[in-house]
Design a protein around this motif. Structure first.
Motif, PDB file in Angstrom:
ATOM      1  N   THR A  13      67.956 -16.714  80.162  1.00  0.00           N
ATOM      2  CA  THR A  13      69.319 -16.747  79.619  1.00  0.00           C
ATOM      3  C   THR A  13      69.299 -16.722  78.100  1.00  0.00           C
ATOM      4  N   ILE A  14      68.443 -17.527  77.497  1.00  0.00           N
ATOM      5  CA  ILE A  14      68.348 -17.532  76.029  1.00  0.00           C
ATOM      6  C   ILE A  14      67.917 -16.163  75.514  1.00  0.00           C
ATOM      7  N   ALA A  15      66.947 -15.554  76.170  1.00  0.00           N
ATOM      8  CA  ALA A  15      66.484 -14.228  75.760  1.00  0.00           C
ATOM      9  C   ALA A  15      67.608 -13.203  75.870  1.00  0.00           C
ATOM     10  N   ALA A  16      68.372 -13.278  76.963  1.00  0.00           N
ATOM     11  CA  ALA A  16      69.474 -12.329  77.140  1.00  0.00           C
ATOM     12  C   ALA A  16      70.537 -12.496  76.058  1.00  0.00           C
ATOM     13  N   VAL A  17      70.852 -13.750  75.697  1.00  0.00           N
ATOM     14  CA  VAL A  17      71.857 -14.005  74.662  1.00  0.00           C
ATOM     15  C   VAL A  17      71.362 -13.501  73.306  1.00  0.00           C
ATOM     16  N   VAL A  18      70.088 -13.735  72.992  1.00  0.00           N
ATOM     17  CA  VAL A  18      69.525 -13.249  71.720  1.00  0.00           C
ATOM     18  C   VAL A  18      69.584 -11.732  71.661  1.00  0.00           C
ATOM     19  N   ILE A  19      69.201 -11.067  72.747  1.00  0.00           N
ATOM     20  CA  ILE A  19      69.259  -9.600  72.782  1.00  0.00           C
ATOM     21  C   ILE A  19      70.697  -9.124  72.610  1.00  0.00           C
ATOM     22  N   GLN A  20      71.624  -9.832  73.235  1.00  0.00           N
ATOM     23  CA  GLN A  20      73.039  -9.456  73.116  1.00  0.00           C
ATOM     24  C   GLN A  20      73.524  -9.587  71.675  1.00  0.00           C
ATOM     25  N   ILE A  21      73.139 -10.660  71.007  1.00  0.00           N
ATOM     26  CA  ILE A  21      73.546 -10.859  69.606  1.00  0.00           C
ATOM     27  C   ILE A  21      72.970  -9.762  68.722  1.00  0.00           C
ATOM     28  N   ILE A  22      71.702  -9.423  68.933  1.00  0.00           N
ATOM     29  CA  ILE A  22      71.077  -8.360  68.141  1.00  0.00           C
ATOM     30  C   ILE A  22      71.770  -7.028  68.395  1.00  0.00           C
ATOM     31  N   GLY A  23      72.016  -6.722  69.683  1.00  0.00           N
ATOM     32  CA  GLY A  23      72.679  -5.468  70.012  1.00  0.00           C
ATOM     33  C   GLY A  23      74.078  -5.395  69.442  1.00  0.00           C
ATOM     34  N   LEU A  24      74.823  -6.482  69.530  1.00  0.00           N
ATOM     35  CA  LEU A  24      76.181  -6.502  68.983  1.00  0.00           C
ATOM     36  C   LEU A  24      76.172  -6.329  67.471  1.00  0.00           C
ATOM     37  N   SER A  25      75.224  -6.981  66.805  1.00  0.00           N
ATOM     38  CA  SER A  25      75.125  -6.859  65.343  1.00  0.00           C
ATOM     39  C   SER A  25      74.811  -5.426  64.935  1.00  0.00           C
ATOM     40  N   LEU A  26      73.874  -4.798  65.647  1.00  0.00           N
ATOM     41  CA  LEU A  26      73.534  -3.404  65.332  1.00  0.00           C
ATOM     42  C   LEU A  26      74.729  -2.486  65.533  1.00  0.00           C
ATOM     43  N   PHE A  27      75.466  -2.700  66.610  1.00  0.00           N
ATOM     44  CA  PHE A  27      76.611  -1.827  66.867  1.00  0.00           C
ATOM     45  C   PHE A  27      77.698  -2.016  65.813  1.00  0.00           C
ATOM     46  N   VAL A  28      77.996  -3.253  65.462  1.00  0.00           N
ATOM     47  CA  VAL A  28      79.043  -3.503  64.471  1.00  0.00           C
ATOM     48  C   VAL A  28      78.665  -2.898  63.132  1.00  0.00           C
ATOM     49  N   LEU A  29      77.416  -3.088  62.705  1.00  0.00           N
ATOM     50  CA  LEU A  29      76.982  -2.519  61.423  1.00  0.00           C
ATOM     51  C   LEU A  29      76.956  -1.000  61.455  1.00  0.00           C
ATOM     52  N   GLY A  30      76.684  -0.431  62.634  1.00  0.00           N
ATOM     53  CA  GLY A  30      76.660   1.023  62.738  1.00  0.00           C
ATOM     54  C   GLY A  30      78.027   1.649  62.886  1.00  0.00           C
ATOM     55  N   PHE A  31      78.934   0.972  63.595  1.00  0.00           N
ATOM     56  CA  PHE A  31      80.249   1.559  63.851  1.00  0.00           C
ATOM     57  C   PHE A  31      81.230   1.276  62.728  1.00  0.00           C
ATOM     58  N   PHE A  32      81.056   0.156  62.037  1.00  0.00           N
ATOM     59  CA  PHE A  32      81.989  -0.209  60.964  1.00  0.00           C
ATOM     60  C   PHE A  32      81.273  -0.268  59.616  1.00  0.00           C
ATOM     61  N   PRO A  33      80.635   0.818  59.185  1.00  0.00           N
ATOM     62  CA  PRO A  33      79.999   0.768  57.876  1.00  0.00           C
ATOM     63  C   PRO A  33      81.044   0.890  56.778  1.00  0.00           C
ATOM     64  N   VAL A  34      80.647   0.554  55.570  1.00  0.00           N
ATOM     65  CA  VAL A  34      81.515   0.798  54.430  1.00  0.00           C
ATOM     66  C   VAL A  34      81.630   2.302  54.243  1.00  0.00           C
ATOM     67  N   LYS A  35      82.844   2.789  54.034  1.00  0.00           N
ATOM     68  CA  LYS A  35      83.047   4.224  53.930  1.00  0.00           C
ATOM     69  C   LYS A  35      82.228   4.795  52.772  1.00  0.00           C
ATOM     70  N   PRO A  36      81.635   5.991  52.930  1.00  0.00           N
ATOM     71  CA  PRO A  36      80.806   6.572  51.874  1.00  0.00           C
ATOM     72  C   PRO A  36      81.639   6.905  50.647  1.00  0.00           C
ATOM     73  N   ALA A  37      81.065   6.679  49.504  1.00  0.00           N
ATOM     74  CA  ALA A  37      81.760   6.948  48.246  1.00  0.00           C
ATOM     75  C   ALA A  37      80.826   7.695  47.311  1.00  0.00           C
ATOM     76  N   ILE A  38      81.432   8.526  46.444  1.00  0.00           N
ATOM     77  CA  ILE A  38      80.658   9.240  45.430  1.00  0.00           C
ATOM     78  C   ILE A  38      80.277   8.237  44.355  1.00  0.00           C
TER      79      ILE A  38
END
Length: 961
Positions: A13-38
């Motif tokens: 259970t602990i391993a599954a929760v840790v994997i879930q937190i890592i996966g959620l963090s990766l998705f949030v950082l990938g889907f909601f990045p700061v918009k690119p700027a010049i």
């Protein structure tokens, strides 16, 4: 398959929760990045035509501010229209308060509250615009949009609470480079965004929403002195009081009228000073960063939240007559101000010049302004579209060929090139006609139309363009969450099988087959229906109807089960209604009726969601009646809450001493909450005096210490003996003590949590808090007397569903606008982002956390049932029943919803409502996940501590003997 040990379940259970937190963090950082700027800033190169590659910054650092200002004037061929700017920001002011809505004038109340401003509009001295703010409609990203012209990322709503310096190109930086002296008074967000830009400043906290008076007085007290000074070029006045009035009392607050009158007096003072001091080249711009909903909140994408204001007072040679009020985008302020004051347009601006503001210029200069805006937009397109080139097919600088282009219809690169070339060619044609004096008016109008067509098309594309998302990061994130969900569900399935085998063995049932019952099937169907509904934006906006319908239907199925139980009892034994069996069935029937009635009232308390907020409901009726009706509801709710607590305590009759101690633990804080409600709390504006703050802090301390003290002390002093009706097995005595301890601790948790909510929630939500508690207690009472016993995972899932339905019954939705900001400052004497964030989380997730904490009482009741039915007691079996189930069921259910909605969001990444509907919902999904983690940790820690303490006591007793 071999049965799982408790150690394996815990580690997996602990391993599954840790994997879930890592996966959620990766998705949030990938889907909601700061918009690119010049990178870089606009300089002299912005006044030249774009080339095939992105223009490089010229080296102009050696120029003095005056030299740079002269160079800009020489290159732009447009004289600045003004020398000084007064920027007055009225935080949260909806444009419809001043300009009306849908071509209708403002309501009479608002017109009378701002008579001077309305007179300026009626005379044509002031020009008003509805400025559409992009979501999220919170202060920091809206200020960025106004000064930089860029559309921020959705995660700016989180960064709004921890503002960092703005490093992108912006108007403040451009003004600073040409030597402007700037002064700022008001919201300290400006000081965080531009920490070294202001010669004089006085910042105030923007999140301390209980302050509606001093926060504006700190701005206005500097006004007279600054208006008499001539050393500044930019004066920023950011008033927060109106936004705070909205947060505490809504649009219809009794303080709204006086606050609008106060703002009207400020505008009057500034305008008369401009006239008396003959500051003819000073422009007063009154803007708001966003609007507000009926209840005064903001953050979402509704019209009420995005309808911001811009008033321009002092425009030169503007039509001095009332006009209809045009709607522009908030990012359009940036290029307009840049060209009015003679500085380059910030390099990442996606805004369009508001052409009407430049009517004082000659036709040639107006076309030049549109040309400069087009060049800047074209460079931004080049940075984001690598295939957008200046080849012969584009023809940006070719002679004569652009005018021959017909309809622009191809891929985006060719469309942009086509529109740009057409505008440039028509502009060049007008210049030629101006030289020869032929057909100038027609060519001028055509050039203006062509420029506007290109700018509008490009700006809309840039504003809504989905950011390129790293596919690899998103894939890893989704995969991690999927693996985690599968592990949790497999553990739950294996756990169900292990417990089923043990219970059948102790009951002498050899069959391993499991027959699915109606309640189990419906509990699974709820999950399936919710997953399917996530693909609909309308169902996301009105999700409360799904939860209310599902929980009501589930309760009706339980009522059907109770009626069938009574009918079967009549058939088998007519005498069974006499005595204990009769009492059990009466409790069963009344419990489910209480659940149904409470659920129906909760459903009608707050309804409307996002699109139907005008629907009548109980809360609106009470608010319209005022404090005279709301106060008695609060007092009755508090009294019945304490009564419910004592009634629940009565189930532990042999433990009278503990009942008294536990009862006193929440009677005293209840008395303090009662004192606060009577003395300080009002339905329109919370009291912010020192004595009120001190009382709230005292309540926090007493609730916290009493809860912690009981949790720690109770397992040490709980008697360990065999109650009547139990065998003399030694382990059973221990487990009975554990069950009694968990029951009392769980009751203390939920009663103290409800008292805390009565303090923090809006006064109108006092009754829903009581009804949620009644629902949970009645549903557990129903389960405890029902025969045959429902499956434990079904009971826990039902509590989870009740918590989610209660979340919406308290007025929450899937938009940011319904977050209660006012309650987050109860008992906070000065602004603290961490403390206010914790309180905001407690208020928002009151119902789900209440349901999770109540699982301790469910554990106790199920433990007693297992002890009565079992001939022998196994520690592994009891831990699985009391620890594994309450952790795995909410984690498993939440993992299904998390993976499903993550997949939906990924599929809807190019949807029109991805930022206004699907993204806010995903933020709530993430916050709900955090709530589940926290609740599971509290439950697991409490169970583990109780088992350890009573087990240690048993060992000591064995040694003594």
């Amino acid at each position: 398959m071999a049965a799982l040990t408790c150690t394996k379940i815990t580690l997996l259970t602990i391993a599954a929760v840790v994997i879930q937190i890592i996966g959620l963090s990766l998705f949030v950082l990938g889907f909601f990045p700061v918009k690119p700027a010049i990178s870089g800033i606009s300089g002299p190169e912005s006044f030249s035509s774009p080339v095939c590659r992105s223009a490089e910054n010229y080296n102009y650092t050696n120029h003095s501010p005056e030299e740079l200002k002269s160079l800009y004037l020489e290159l732009s061929n447009i004289s600045p229209s003004y020398d000084r700017l007064i920027l007055m920001v009225v935080d949260g002011l909806p444009a419809e308060f001043i300009l009306g809505r849908d071509d209708r004038p403002a309501q009479e109340f608002f017109r009378k509250s701002m008579p001077y401003t309305q007179s300026l509009l009626d005379k044509g001295v002031a020009t008003g615009y509805h400025t559409k703010a992009a979501p999220p409609t919170v202060t920091m990203p809206r200020l960025k949009a106004m000064v930089s012209g860029s559309v921020g990322g959705f995660l700016d709503v989180a960064l709004n609470f921890n503002t960092q310096e703005l490093l992108d190109d912006n108007l403040i930086g451009q003004f600073f480079k040409i030597g402007w002296k700037m002064v700022m008074f008001g919201d300290e967000t400006w000081l965080k965004l531009f920490p070294r830009s202001f010669a004089r400043h006085d910042g105030v906290h923007s999140f301390f929403v209980k302050d509606t008076v001093q926060v504006d007085h700190n701005v206005s007290r500097h006004l007279d002195d600054e208006l008499d000074k001539t050393d500044w070029k930019l004066l920023i006045l950011h008033y927060l009081g109106l936004d705070h009035v909205g947060h505490t009392g809504g649009r219809n607050s009794v303080l709204m009228g006086p606050k609008l009158e106060e703002m009207d007096e400020v505008i009057k003072k500034i305008h008369r000073s401009m006239i008396q001091n003959q500051l003819g080249r000073t422009l007063l711009m009154v803007v708001s960063d966003h609007g507000m909903t009926e209840n005064g909140n903001h953050g979402g994408a509704s019209y009420e939240e995005t309808d911001a204001l811009m008033l321009l007072i002092g425009l030169r040679d503007y039509d001095h007559r009332p006009t209809t009020h045009k709607t522009v985008n908030q990012v359009d302020i940036t290029p307009t101000m840049a060209l009015l004051f003679g500085v380059p347009i910030p390099i990442n601006s996606a805004g369009i010049l508001i052409a009407e503001t430049l009517k004082s210029l000659e036709g040639e200069q107006q076309l030049r302004a549109l040309e400069l805006n087009s060049w800047q937009i074209f460079r931004l397109l080049q940075a984001q579209l690598p295939d957008l080139s200046c080849s012969s097919s584009c023809g940006v600088d070719k002679d004569g060929r652009g005018s021959e282009i017909g309809e622009c219809d191809s891929n985006m690169e060719e469309i942009f090139c086509c529109l740009y070339v057409k505008a440039a060619a028509l502009h060049k044609s007008w210049k030629s006609c101006q030289v020869f004096g032929s057909n100038k008016v027609m060519d001028y109008s055509s050039a203006v139309l062509a420029y506007n067509n290109f700018l509008r098309t490009a700006s809309e594309w840039l504003s809504r363009r989905a950011t390129n998302k790293p596919v690899g990061v998103l894939t890893f994130g989704v995969t991690g969450m999927l693996i985690s969900s599968l592990v949790l569900l497999c553990l739950l399935y294996q756990l169900e099988g292990d417990v089923h085998v043990i219970e059948n063995r102790t009951s002498h049932i050899k069959s391993r087959m499991h027959k699915w019952h109606m309640d189990e099937i419906f509990a699974m169907s709820i999950v399936c229906f919710l997953v399917l509904s996530m693909g609909s934006s309308s169902l996301i906006e009105e999700e409360q109807y799904i939860w209310h319908f599902m929980t009501s239907t589930s309760n009706l199925l339980l009522l059907r089960k109770a009626i069938q139980s009574i009918s079967s009892g009549n058939t088998q034994d007519q005498v069974s209604f006499i005595g204990r069996e009769s009492k059990r069935r009466i409790i069963q029937m009344f419990s489910i009726i209480f659940v149904l009635i409470s659920g129906r009232i909760l459903r009608g308390w707050h309804q409307g969601g996002v699109n139907w907020t005008n629907f009548p409901d109980l809360s609106k009726w009470l608010e319209n009646e005022g404090t005279a009706y709301i106060k008695p509801v609060q007092l009755v709710s508090l009294l019945l809450l304490i009564t419910s607590g004592f009634y629940a305590l009565a189930f532990l009759r042999p433990r009278k001493g503990f009942v008294i101690i536990v009862g006193l633990s929440f009677v005293f804080p209840a008395f303090l909450v009662l004192q606060y409600i009577i003395k300080y709390q009002r339905s329109d504006v919370p009291e912010s005096s020192y004595s009120a703050t001190l009382l709230v802090q005292l309540i926090y301390v007493i609730i916290g210490t009493s809860t912690f003290g009981i949790v720690v002390a109770l397992p040490w002093f709980m008697p360990v003996r065999n109650p009547k009706g139990f065998s003399s097995h030694q382990n059973k005595a221990l487990f009975v003590g554990i069950a009694d301890s968990l029951y009392l601790i769980g009751l203390v948790y939920i009663i103290c949590w409800c008292l805390l909510q009565l303090l923090l929630q809006q006064p109108i939500n006092s009754a829903p808090i009581l009804l949620l508690l009644v629902q949970i207690l009645a549903s557990m009472c129903f389960s405890s007397v029902t025969e045959p016993k429902p499956n434990q995972w079904v009971e826990l899932a039902s509590l989870y569903y009740l918590g989610m339905a209660g979340h919406f019954a308290l007025g929450n939705t899937n938009t940011i606008a319904t977050i209660d900001v006012a309650g987050a400052y109860m008992g906070v004497s000065s602004h603290s982002t961490i403390l206010s964030g914790i309180l905001m989380f407690i208020i928002t997730y009151a119902a789900p956390m209440l349901a999770l904490l109540s699982m301790l009482m469910n554990i106790s009741l199920r433990s007693r049932i297992s002890l009565v039915n079992a001939q022998d007691v196994d520690l592994q079996y009891m831990l699985k029943k009391t620890l594994a189930y309450p952790c795995l069921v909410p984690l498993g259910l939440n993992s299904i919803f998390l993976v499903a909605y993550t997949t939906i969001l990924l599929l809807m990444r190019n949807h029109l409502f991805v930022w206004s509907v699907f993204s806010p919902k995903y933020m709530y999904v993430c916050a709900t996940t955090a709530c589940i983690y926290l609740g599971v940790i509290i439950v697991a820690s409490t169970v583990f501590y109780t088992y350890s303490t009573l087990g240690l006591r048993k060992m000591w007793q064995a040694k003594i003997r």
